[in-house]
Design a protein around this motif. Structure first.
Motif, mmCIF file in Angstrom:
data_model
loop_
_atom_site.group_PDB
_atom_site.id
_atom_site.type_symbol
_atom_site.label_atom_id
_atom_site.label_comp_id
_atom_site.label_asym_id
_atom_site.label_seq_id
_atom_site.Cartn_x
_atom_site.Cartn_y
_atom_site.Cartn_z
ATOM 1 N N GLU A 1 30.515 73.310 84.580
ATOM 2 C CA GLU A 1 30.107 72.059 84.184
ATOM 3 C C GLU A 1 30.747 71.016 84.724
ATOM 4 O OE1 GLU A 1 30.674 69.610 79.883
ATOM 5 O OE2 GLU A 1 30.394 71.681 79.728
ATOM 6 N N LEU A 2 31.956 71.180 85.434
ATOM 7 C CA LEU A 2 32.494 69.965 86.072
ATOM 8 C C LEU A 2 31.924 70.207 87.621
ATOM 9 C CD1 LEU A 2 36.222 70.759 85.529
ATOM 10 C CD2 LEU A 2 35.136 68.591 85.101
ATOM 11 N N ALA A 3 31.591 71.104 87.993
ATOM 12 C CA ALA A 3 30.686 71.244 89.250
ATOM 13 C C ALA A 3 29.428 70.562 89.255
ATOM 14 C CB ALA A 3 30.785 72.835 89.763
ATOM 15 N N VAL A 4 28.664 71.123 88.187
ATOM 16 C CA VAL A 4 27.399 70.370 88.202
ATOM 17 C C VAL A 4 27.553 68.598 88.231
ATOM 18 C CG1 VAL A 4 25.299 69.733 86.679
ATOM 19 C CG2 VAL A 4 26.342 72.145 87.068
ATOM 20 N N HIS A 5 28.482 68.224 87.484
ATOM 21 C CA HIS A 5 28.841 66.776 87.094
ATOM 22 C C HIS A 5 28.982 65.999 88.398
ATOM 23 C CE1 HIS A 5 29.271 63.235 84.879
ATOM 24 N NE2 HIS A 5 30.595 63.024 85.329
ATOM 25 N N LEU A 6 29.950 66.863 89.412
ATOM 26 C CA LEU A 6 30.276 66.355 90.516
ATOM 27 C C LEU A 6 29.508 66.633 91.737
ATOM 28 C CD1 LEU A 6 34.190 67.231 90.254
ATOM 29 C CD2 LEU A 6 33.034 65.232 89.838
ATOM 30 N N GLN A 7 28.660 67.481 91.407
ATOM 31 C CA GLN A 7 27.511 67.968 92.514
ATOM 32 C C GLN A 7 28.564 68.705 93.456
ATOM 33 O OE1 GLN A 7 25.316 64.435 93.617
ATOM 34 N NE2 GLN A 7 24.142 64.330 91.851
ATOM 35 N N SER A 8 28.967 69.705 93.136
ATOM 36 C CA SER A 8 30.041 70.518 94.085
ATOM 37 C C SER A 8 29.775 71.933 93.946
ATOM 38 C CB SER A 8 31.292 69.948 93.781
ATOM 39 O OG SER A 8 32.549 70.702 94.736
ATOM 40 N N GLU A 9 30.238 72.707 94.707
ATOM 41 C CA GLU A 9 30.153 74.225 94.795
ATOM 42 C C GLU A 9 31.131 74.669 93.751
ATOM 43 O OE1 GLU A 9 30.058 78.226 94.991
ATOM 44 O OE2 GLU A 9 28.446 76.617 95.852
ATOM 45 N N ALA A 10 30.924 75.538 92.539
ATOM 46 C CA ALA A 10 31.736 75.899 91.577
ATOM 47 C C ALA A 10 33.040 76.760 91.888
ATOM 48 C CB ALA A 10 30.806 76.641 90.430
ATOM 49 N N THR A 11 32.636 77.536 93.031
ATOM 50 C CA THR A 11 34.050 78.463 93.570
ATOM 51 C C THR A 11 34.939 77.466 94.209
ATOM 52 O OG1 THR A 11 32.451 78.852 95.427
ATOM 53 C CG2 THR A 11 32.523 80.589 93.658
ATOM 54 N N LEU A 12 34.536 76.284 94.954
ATOM 55 C CA LEU A 12 35.411 75.540 95.648
ATOM 56 C C LEU A 12 36.373 74.879 94.449
ATOM 57 C CD1 LEU A 12 36.717 73.974 97.846
ATOM 58 C CD2 LEU A 12 34.656 72.478 97.770
ATOM 59 N N LEU A 13 35.472 74.210 93.542
ATOM 60 C CA LEU A 13 35.921 73.351 92.473
ATOM 61 C C LEU A 13 37.113 74.542 91.566
ATOM 62 C CD1 LEU A 13 36.059 70.768 91.513
ATOM 63 C CD2 LEU A 13 34.336 71.290 89.911
ATOM 64 N N ARG A 14 36.570 75.768 91.419
ATOM 65 C CA ARG A 14 37.651 76.673 90.765
ATOM 66 C C ARG A 14 38.933 76.878 91.521
ATOM 67 N NH1 ARG A 14 33.034 79.062 88.689
ATOM 68 N NH2 ARG A 14 32.527 80.435 90.456
ATOM 69 N N ARG A 15 38.784 76.933 93.007
ATOM 70 C CA ARG A 15 40.089 76.979 93.779
ATOM 71 C C ARG A 15 40.957 75.915 93.673
ATOM 72 N NH1 ARG A 15 37.416 78.452 99.310
ATOM 73 N NH2 ARG A 15 39.408 77.479 99.915
ATOM 74 N N ILE A 16 40.223 74.819 93.461
ATOM 75 C CA ILE A 16 41.097 73.495 93.371
ATOM 76 C C ILE A 16 41.602 73.289 92.203
ATOM 77 C CG2 ILE A 16 40.760 70.844 93.281
ATOM 78 C CD1 ILE A 16 38.598 71.247 95.419
ATOM 79 N N ALA B 1 42.472 75.766 89.959
ATOM 80 C CA ALA B 1 43.477 76.812 89.895
ATOM 81 C C ALA B 1 44.668 76.389 90.469
ATOM 82 C CB ALA B 1 42.996 78.101 90.824
ATOM 83 N N THR B 2 44.634 75.589 91.681
ATOM 84 C CA THR B 2 45.833 75.036 92.253
ATOM 85 C C THR B 2 46.571 74.037 91.626
ATOM 86 O OG1 THR B 2 44.767 75.175 94.560
ATOM 87 C CG2 THR B 2 46.687 73.718 94.456
ATOM 88 N N LEU B 3 45.565 72.994 90.731
ATOM 89 C CA LEU B 3 46.300 72.214 89.800
ATOM 90 C C LEU B 3 46.879 72.604 88.612
ATOM 91 C CD1 LEU B 3 43.313 69.500 90.021
ATOM 92 C CD2 LEU B 3 45.621 69.369 91.106
ATOM 93 N N ALA B 4 46.303 73.920 87.933
ATOM 94 C CA ALA B 4 46.836 74.562 87.071
ATOM 95 C C ALA B 4 48.285 75.128 87.235
ATOM 96 C CB ALA B 4 46.047 75.721 86.629
ATOM 97 N N LYS B 5 48.394 75.845 88.672
ATOM 98 C CA LYS B 5 49.788 76.369 89.324
ATOM 99 C C LYS B 5 50.584 75.417 89.363
ATOM 100 C CE LYS B 5 47.738 80.283 91.900
ATOM 101 N NZ LYS B 5 47.393 80.678 92.902
ATOM 102 N N GLY B 6 50.119 74.000 89.675
ATOM 103 C CA GLY B 6 51.080 72.998 89.838
ATOM 104 C C GLY B 6 51.456 72.316 88.621
ATOM 105 N N GLY B 7 51.090 72.609 87.447
ATOM 106 C CA GLY B 7 51.381 72.153 86.085
ATOM 107 C C GLY B 7 50.590 70.992 85.474
ATOM 108 N N ILE B 8 49.571 70.777 86.334
ATOM 109 C CA ILE B 8 48.718 69.689 85.767
ATOM 110 C C ILE B 8 47.457 69.918 84.833
ATOM 111 C CG2 ILE B 8 46.885 67.842 86.720
ATOM 112 C CD1 ILE B 8 48.589 67.756 89.325
ATOM 113 N N LEU B 9 47.100 71.255 85.056
ATOM 114 C CA LEU B 9 45.843 71.552 84.121
ATOM 115 C C LEU B 9 46.356 72.919 83.272
ATOM 116 C CD1 LEU B 9 42.631 71.506 86.331
ATOM 117 C CD2 LEU B 9 43.457 69.886 84.751
ATOM 118 N N GLU B 10 45.709 73.030 82.198
ATOM 119 C CA GLU B 10 46.184 74.176 81.529
ATOM 120 C C GLU B 10 44.637 75.065 81.556
ATOM 121 O OE1 GLU B 10 47.154 74.709 77.427
ATOM 122 O OE2 GLU B 10 48.497 72.534 77.900
#
Length: 160
Positions: free
Chosen positions: A37-52, A54-63
């Motif tokens: 859903e985020l990828a559609v809203h941002l007009q971005s590739e979903a797999t790229l967004l998932r990598r981003i 995931a990095t934010l989740a590892k960094g404690g910004i997202l759950e």
């Protein structure tokens, strides 16, 4: 001096996409939001967004939440997440800094220049973090909300 100590490894595009996703996730009433859903809203590739994300989740910004109602959500108040924190978690590499250092050779003069360039790029990075540290995801979200409904001229200045 090792080059990897001077720059990060993620493309600067990651930072822009991350900030946009965080602004969306900071909206009132958002419990979780799937990456597709985020990828559609941002007009971005979903797999790229998932990598981003995931990095934010590892960094404690997202759950992350799994399951039918799963997705991503902010781990803390958007006003406490500075842009510097996001930038640091992503370890964004600066193409200008990389380009400068790539011009040096392996000979003695090149090695000396590389060390000097590393010092300069570290100072540039500190300046970037200083500026980004003054803003939070919540503040950016407010500006987006404030700007909605206003017309933007071709150079990006807001007009009433």
């Amino acid at each position: 001096m090792k080059p990897e100590k001077c720059v990060g490894f993620h493309h600067p595009k990651w930072f822009g996409l991350a900030l946009q996703a965080l602004v969306i996730l900071s909206r009132d009433g958002i419990q979780t939001c799937p990456s597709a859903e985020l990828a559609v809203h941002l007009q971005s590739e979903a797999t790229l967004l998932r990598r981003i994300l995931a990095t934010l989740a590892k960094g404690g910004i997202l759950e992350t939440r799994e399951g039918r109602d799963g997705g991503y959500l902010l781990k803390k108040d958007p006003y406490t997440i500075t842009l510097a924190e996001v930038y640091s978690v992503l370890q964004v590499s600066d193409p200008v800094s990389m380009g400068i250092k790539e011009t040096t050779g392996t000979h003695a003069f090149g090695q000396e220049m590389n060390a000097i360039f590393c010092g300069l790029t570290k100072e540039m990075d500190r300046s970037i973090l200083d500026v980004l540290g003054r803003y939070s995801v919540g503040q950016i979200a407010e500006r987006v909300h404030h700007c909605q409904g206003k017309k933007t001229d071709e150079i990006g200045n807001l007009s009433s």
